[in-house]
Design an enzyme around this catalytic site. Structure first.
Site, PDB file in Angstrom:
ATOM      1  N   LYS A  49     -12.279  -1.980   6.987  1.00 17.71           N
ATOM      2  CA  LYS A  49     -11.547  -2.910   7.847  1.00 17.71           C
ATOM      3  C   LYS A  49     -11.986  -2.767   9.304  1.00 17.71           C
ATOM      4  CE  LYS A  49      -8.517  -3.163   4.164  1.00 17.71           C
ATOM      5  NZ  LYS A  49      -7.803  -2.274   3.252  1.00 17.71           N
ATOM      6  N   ASP A  79      -1.540   6.420   6.624  1.00 20.31           N
ATOM      7  CA  ASP A  79      -2.612   5.554   6.125  1.00 20.31           C
ATOM      8  C   ASP A  79      -2.915   4.558   7.242  1.00 20.31           C
ATOM      9  OD1 ASP A  79      -4.231   3.671   4.933  1.00 20.31           O
ATOM     10  OD2 ASP A  79      -2.898   3.260   3.236  1.00 20.31           O
ATOM     11  N   TRP A  85       0.827  -1.213   0.000  1.00 16.35           N
ATOM     12  CA  TRP A  85       0.000   0.000   0.000  1.00 16.35           C
ATOM     13  C   TRP A  85       0.856   1.255   0.000  1.00 16.35           C
ATOM     14  CZ3 TRP A  85      -4.371  -0.964  -1.946  1.00 16.35           C
ATOM     15  CH2 TRP A  85      -5.077  -2.128  -1.630  1.00 16.35           C
TER      16      TRP A  85
HETATM   17  C1  LIG Z   1      -7.238  -1.810   2.170  1.00 16.02           C
HETATM   18  C2  LIG Z   1      -6.163  -0.797   2.222  1.00 16.02           C
HETATM   19  C3  LIG Z   1      -6.066   0.230   1.263  1.00 16.02           C
HETATM   20  C4  LIG Z   1      -6.994   0.333   0.070  1.00 16.02           C
HETATM   21  O1  LIG Z   1      -8.223   0.744   0.459  1.00 16.02           O
HETATM   22  P1  LIG Z   1      -9.403   1.061  -0.608  1.00 16.02           P
HETATM   23  O2  LIG Z   1     -10.446   1.655   0.260  1.00 16.02           O
HETATM   24  O3  LIG Z   1      -9.759  -0.257  -1.222  1.00 16.02           O
HETATM   25  O4  LIG Z   1      -8.857   2.010  -1.610  1.00 16.02           O
HETATM   26  C5  LIG Z   1      -5.076   1.170   1.417  1.00 16.02           C
HETATM   27  N1  LIG Z   1      -4.213   1.123   2.454  1.00 16.02           N
HETATM   28  C6  LIG Z   1      -4.263   0.142   3.381  1.00 16.02           C
HETATM   29  C7  LIG Z   1      -3.280   0.126   4.500  1.00 16.02           C
HETATM   30  C8  LIG Z   1      -5.231  -0.846   3.292  1.00 16.02           C
HETATM   31  O5  LIG Z   1      -5.293  -1.820   4.213  1.00 16.02           O
END
Ligand SMILES: *Cc1c(COP(=O)(O)O)cnc(C)c1O
Length: 358
Positions: free
Chosen positions: A195, A171, A102
């Site tokens: 999540k 993030d 990511w």
């Molecule tokens: C799942 C995830 C993403 C992507 O998220 P989307 O909402 O599908 O764009 C980005 N960063 C991390 C750390 C993730 O776990």
């Protein structure tokens, strides 16, 4: 009906109490005679839900008035672009710590917008760890330092955060609300909801007000100022997703807040890591011990054949979502806030029995 033993990485398990409450209100939200997603986003009923979600998030994370809490769409992935679009100038450089897929993707998007630099990386070792804070080197013209607090695919997590003189952007898609945070250490936090926060469809951004500039050159919907100056109601927000988010936040509060959640998460993660450690190499954890994630437990077995056998038998026993991410293979148990500890203990017992039988 028996609820599945759901270890999906995202979208992931939601608290049963949240789903039940939503079901109860499904046809007739607050005696309106309408479902929540049939209400106008300008109605009093919806606005109360919207504002409650913001208030709960502020309370749970102790977010001061120095920050705006905004709701957007486009997932965490759109933030990979919006962050450099809003924070980077022609004279500055965006600094990234690479700790997994990511963060790689975030850097790739920033490269399309402006100058970037890698402040630290554990890519060479195969993303088994988080770098030492002392190994992070930022450029003199840094606009911000970007980190990924939990690496969903590799199963590593930051346990302390960089103390630098530039804005820190994190993030937190896969570990927001899993533990208390000190907001003084951050300037922008973002997370896709699917999540730890709710269903997919809404993305949360917590941003220090002084970072929001009304950059008229940006497309309206890619400008943080549009959201902050309209309480995230410039256009139609994902009302159902925000409603479910508000219920999840209420559930976190009722569970005892972030300290109680953290305690439970520590116990859940320990149950699986203890089995990995006691297995004497039967299960091979991907993450170095001091970088282990409490949200995503990643491991392999001695051979691909044995991993396949493990996954097949686990599936047969009712466990869902234990396959590693398609880019790395192996096994991964995602144990977000809403995964009941009983389910995690069932998995630990299953792993032990599989080991003893094989
Ligand atoms: C799942 C995830 C993403 C992507 O998220 P989307 O909402 O599908 O764009 C980005 N960063 C991390 C750390 C993730 O776990």
């Amino acid at each position: 009906m028996k609820r599945a033993l759901n270890f999906n990485a995202g979208p992931a398990a939601l608290p049963q109490a949240v789903l039940e409450k939503a079901e109860k209100n499904w046809l007739n939200f607050n005696n309106s005679g309408m479902a929540i997603m049939e209400l106008s986003h300008r109605s009093k009923e919806y606005e109360a839900v919207h504002n409650q979600a913001i208030t709960s998030l502020r309370k749970l994370l102790s977010i001061s008035d120095d920050f705006e809490v905004i709701f957007l769409q486009g997932g965490a992935s759109l933030q990979f672009s919006m962050i450099p679009m809003n924070l980077l100038s022609e004279e500055s450089t965006a600094n990234y710590v690479l700790t997994g897929s990511w963060s790689d993707k975030a850097l790739k998007e920033a490269n399309k917008i402006g100058k970037t630099a890698v402040a630290a990386s554990t890519k060479e070792g195969g993303y088994h760890s988080i770098p030492n804070l002392s190994d992070i080197k930022v450029t003199e013209d840094a606009a911000y330092l970007h980190i990924t607090s939990n690496n969903t695919i590799y199963g590593t997590q930051w346990h302390q955060f960089p103390d630098v003189a530039i804005p820190v952007v994190a993030d937190m898609s896969s570990d927001i609300l899993s533990r208390p945070l000190n907001m003084d250490q951050f300037d922008l936090i973002y997370a896709g909801a699917q999540k730890n926060l709710g269903p997919s469809g809404v993305t949360v951004v917590i941003i220090r007000k002084e970072l929001i500039k009304d950059n008229g050159k940006l497309p309206t919907m890619l400008n943080y100022h549009t959201y902050s100056s309209n309480n995230s109601l410039y256009n139609t927000p994902p009302t159902l997703a925000i409603y479910l988010l508000s219920l999840v936040l209420e559930w976190v509060e009722e569970t005892g807040g972030l300290e109680a959640i953290q305690k439970e998460n520590t116990e859940k993660a320990h149950a699986l890591y203890a089995e990995i450690d006691e297995s004497n190499g039967f299960y091979i954890g991907h993450a170095e011990k001091n970088s282990r994630s409490q949200m995503n437990v990643t491991f392999n077995l001695a051979s691909e054949q044995l991993s396949a056998k493990f996954l097949a038998e686990a599936k047969h026993a009712g466990f869902v979502g234990l396959n590693g991410h398609r880019s790395v293979g192996g096994c991964r148990a995602s144990i977000y806030n809403a995964v009941p500890k009983e389910h995690v203990h069932e998995l630990a017992s299953f792993m032990k029995n599989f080991r003893l039988n094989n």
